[in-house]
Scaffold this motif. Sequence first.
Motif, mmCIF file in Angstrom:
data_model
loop_
_atom_site.group_PDB
_atom_site.id
_atom_site.type_symbol
_atom_site.label_atom_id
_atom_site.label_comp_id
_atom_site.label_asym_id
_atom_site.label_seq_id
_atom_site.Cartn_x
_atom_site.Cartn_y
_atom_site.Cartn_z
ATOM 1 N N THR A 1 21.068 9.254 18.976
ATOM 2 C CA THR A 1 22.038 9.681 17.891
ATOM 3 C C THR A 1 22.483 7.579 17.741
ATOM 4 O OG1 THR A 1 22.910 12.057 17.899
ATOM 5 C CG2 THR A 1 23.837 9.771 16.696
ATOM 6 N N PRO A 2 22.462 7.616 16.733
ATOM 7 C CA PRO A 2 22.437 5.889 16.008
ATOM 8 C C PRO A 2 23.983 5.927 15.510
ATOM 9 C CG PRO A 2 20.701 6.617 14.826
ATOM 10 C CD PRO A 2 20.917 7.607 15.942
ATOM 11 N N PHE A 3 24.263 5.094 15.191
ATOM 12 C CA PHE A 3 25.078 4.775 13.992
ATOM 13 C C PHE A 3 24.664 3.679 13.479
ATOM 14 C CE2 PHE A 3 27.166 1.249 16.869
ATOM 15 C CZ PHE A 3 27.409 0.805 15.893
ATOM 16 N N THR A 4 24.877 3.676 12.114
ATOM 17 C CA THR A 4 25.129 2.660 10.950
ATOM 18 C C THR A 4 26.073 1.767 10.413
ATOM 19 O OG1 THR A 4 24.732 3.931 9.234
ATOM 20 C CG2 THR A 4 22.439 3.117 9.724
ATOM 21 N N VAL A 5 27.380 2.173 10.895
ATOM 22 C CA VAL A 5 28.242 2.016 10.127
ATOM 23 C C VAL A 5 29.143 2.277 11.653
ATOM 24 C CG1 VAL A 5 30.312 1.513 8.124
ATOM 25 C CG2 VAL A 5 27.382 2.311 7.056
ATOM 26 N N GLU A 6 30.095 1.148 11.001
ATOM 27 C CA GLU A 6 31.391 1.268 12.476
ATOM 28 C C GLU A 6 32.134 -0.160 11.840
ATOM 29 O OE1 GLU A 6 32.914 0.560 15.463
ATOM 30 O OE2 GLU A 6 31.731 -1.788 15.403
ATOM 31 N N ASN A 7 33.670 0.594 12.084
ATOM 32 C CA ASN A 7 34.630 -0.479 11.917
ATOM 33 C C ASN A 7 35.868 -0.758 13.222
ATOM 34 O OD1 ASN A 7 35.806 -2.330 10.975
ATOM 35 N ND2 ASN A 7 37.577 -1.148 9.742
ATOM 36 N N GLU A 8 35.488 -0.764 13.927
ATOM 37 C CA GLU A 8 36.124 -0.683 15.492
ATOM 38 C C GLU A 8 37.691 0.223 15.237
ATOM 39 O OE1 GLU A 8 36.619 -4.927 15.361
ATOM 40 O OE2 GLU A 8 34.957 -4.762 16.495
ATOM 41 N N ASP A 9 37.794 1.253 14.637
ATOM 42 C CA ASP A 9 38.262 1.704 14.749
ATOM 43 C C ASP A 9 39.298 2.091 16.283
ATOM 44 O OD1 ASP A 9 36.802 4.447 16.077
ATOM 45 O OD2 ASP A 9 38.088 5.404 15.186
ATOM 46 N N TRP A 10 38.972 2.176 17.397
ATOM 47 C CA TRP A 10 38.970 2.347 18.800
ATOM 48 C C TRP A 10 40.491 0.285 19.253
ATOM 49 C CZ3 TRP A 10 38.751 -2.433 21.317
ATOM 50 C CH2 TRP A 10 37.356 -3.578 20.576
ATOM 51 N N LEU A 11 39.781 -0.233 17.922
ATOM 52 C CA LEU A 11 41.013 -0.856 18.135
ATOM 53 C C LEU A 11 41.726 -1.210 17.192
ATOM 54 C CD1 LEU A 11 39.511 -5.419 17.986
ATOM 55 C CD2 LEU A 11 41.670 -4.395 16.468
ATOM 56 N N TYR A 12 41.960 -0.608 15.793
ATOM 57 C CA TYR A 12 43.054 -0.674 15.284
ATOM 58 C C TYR A 12 43.905 0.377 15.223
ATOM 59 C CZ TYR A 12 40.200 -3.173 11.240
ATOM 60 O OH TYR A 12 39.714 -4.279 10.960
ATOM 61 N N THR A 13 43.339 1.328 16.355
ATOM 62 C CA THR A 13 44.477 2.480 16.671
ATOM 63 C C THR A 13 45.181 2.181 17.421
ATOM 64 O OG1 THR A 13 44.373 4.787 16.869
ATOM 65 C CG2 THR A 13 43.077 3.824 18.202
ATOM 66 N N THR B 1 37.229 -1.159 5.880
ATOM 67 C CA THR B 1 35.851 -0.296 6.695
ATOM 68 C C THR B 1 34.978 -0.013 4.986
ATOM 69 O OG1 THR B 1 36.989 0.435 8.310
ATOM 70 C CG2 THR B 1 34.789 2.101 6.932
ATOM 71 N N LEU B 2 35.858 0.154 4.199
ATOM 72 C CA LEU B 2 35.067 -0.430 2.472
ATOM 73 C C LEU B 2 34.160 -1.140 2.440
ATOM 74 C CD1 LEU B 2 38.039 1.379 0.263
ATOM 75 C CD2 LEU B 2 35.436 3.032 1.485
ATOM 76 N N LYS B 3 34.847 -2.233 2.722
ATOM 77 C CA LYS B 3 33.870 -3.628 2.789
ATOM 78 C C LYS B 3 32.692 -3.197 3.732
ATOM 79 C CE LYS B 3 37.517 -6.544 1.812
ATOM 80 N NZ LYS B 3 38.301 -7.661 2.433
ATOM 81 N N ARG B 4 32.611 -2.869 5.049
ATOM 82 C CA ARG B 4 31.337 -2.420 6.054
ATOM 83 C C ARG B 4 30.300 -1.413 5.117
ATOM 84 N NH1 ARG B 4 32.588 -3.539 11.452
ATOM 85 N NH2 ARG B 4 33.509 -5.551 11.571
ATOM 86 N N LEU C 1 23.006 -3.895 2.519
ATOM 87 C CA LEU C 1 21.581 -4.733 3.852
ATOM 88 C C LEU C 1 20.665 -3.397 3.593
ATOM 89 C CD1 LEU C 1 21.581 -6.835 5.558
ATOM 90 C CD2 LEU C 1 22.431 -5.761 6.908
ATOM 91 N N SER C 2 20.644 -2.450 3.843
ATOM 92 C CA SER C 2 19.273 -1.690 3.348
ATOM 93 C C SER C 2 18.933 -1.568 2.132
ATOM 94 C CB SER C 2 20.150 -0.295 3.583
ATOM 95 O OG SER C 2 21.320 0.497 3.185
ATOM 96 N N ILE D 1 27.318 -12.637 8.592
ATOM 97 C CA ILE D 1 28.354 -12.362 6.752
ATOM 98 C C ILE D 1 28.735 -11.217 7.228
ATOM 99 C CG2 ILE D 1 26.761 -14.361 5.924
ATOM 100 C CD1 ILE D 1 25.469 -11.890 4.576
ATOM 101 N N GLU D 2 28.638 -10.456 8.291
ATOM 102 C CA GLU D 2 29.221 -9.006 8.359
ATOM 103 C C GLU D 2 31.098 -9.057 7.837
ATOM 104 O OE1 GLU D 2 30.169 -5.507 11.561
ATOM 105 O OE2 GLU D 2 28.553 -6.169 11.522
ATOM 106 N N PRO D 3 31.671 -8.569 7.178
ATOM 107 C CA PRO D 3 32.770 -8.187 7.144
ATOM 108 C C PRO D 3 33.994 -8.233 8.118
ATOM 109 C CG PRO D 3 32.052 -7.175 5.546
ATOM 110 C CD PRO D 3 30.785 -7.592 6.328
ATOM 111 N N GLU D 4 34.704 -9.202 8.553
ATOM 112 C CA GLU D 4 35.707 -9.216 9.950
ATOM 113 C C GLU D 4 36.667 -9.316 9.372
ATOM 114 O OE1 GLU D 4 34.120 -11.869 13.162
ATOM 115 O OE2 GLU D 4 32.446 -10.624 13.407
#
Length: 305
Positions: A157-169, A195-198, A205-206, A287-290
């Motif tokens: 199982t792949p993923f296409t969007v995430e936002n490092e929630d493990w870091l934020y939490t 996350t919305l920006k991601r 991109l897609s 250029i991925e939002p950070e």
Amino acid sequence: MFAAQTFAARLCFAQQRSVSITIDDVPNVRLFTADGNSSKLLSRLDSMKLPVAIFINEQHLSASGDFEKNKNLLKTWLAKDFVTAGNHSFSHPNYGEIGFEAFSEDVVKGEKVTQEILAGSGKKLEYFRFPFNATGRDSLEQSKMRSFLMEKHYISTPFTVENEDWLYTQLYEKALSEGNKKLAASIGNQFIQMTLKRFDFFDSLSVAHYGKPIKQIYLCHDNRLNTDYLPLLVKKLKEKKYNFISLADAMSDPVYQSQDYYHGNAGFSWIYRWMGDLEKRRAAMRIEPENQDIQKAYEEMQRKK
């Protein structure tokens, strides 16, 4: 003509966006215990009635020395009609670091209790996700594990969007533990906005690469941040006209049959992995939002530990 085509593309982009929510590191037994033997995240998912896929680390069941209680928590998750089961290995090792033999053993070990719970339920354990999304350090290791998973009848199982929630939490929980509700709310809101920006970024991109939005797969975790903020994220995505779909529906998109050109152990979005042109991949990643402020805050917290 160009203006008409652009308008049509934007209309398609606005109307046909969809996402499958996938949740790693289930069940979070530490959070379950802290919340009075209650999974508030599961309760909130239940109220929203959204299809989700969960990726299970069975080692968690032995945490806090109460296996049966934790097993019952997992049973509660798996009993929900909207929940699809996935194996996330037993102990969450990094495949690229421990190698084929040890990792394949951990995969098998990680399915025992889940298979027992699912027996007779009509559900199957057919999805697997690599911990850290680390699929192997080179093409040979990736090929060996791909063959092994196919023999075990797993869908990787792949993923296409995430936002490092493990870091934020970690920042979020620290602020809560210190009684700083204002800072915690700021971290939560920054997480939502980024996350919305991601989502916007990976949808764009897609469209650029495939001419249309793909069915996105969003990766998040069973943690305090999502317990408190996933409902808000879902609300915001609904405002953006997203449909929430099952993992099986998402993976029916032909894009998930694309060739994987990346033969390393990093865990970035599969949209990058499907890019055969290395320079285009690097350009897109640059250029991925950070959120630099959050990154700095996390690094500072780590230094002080």
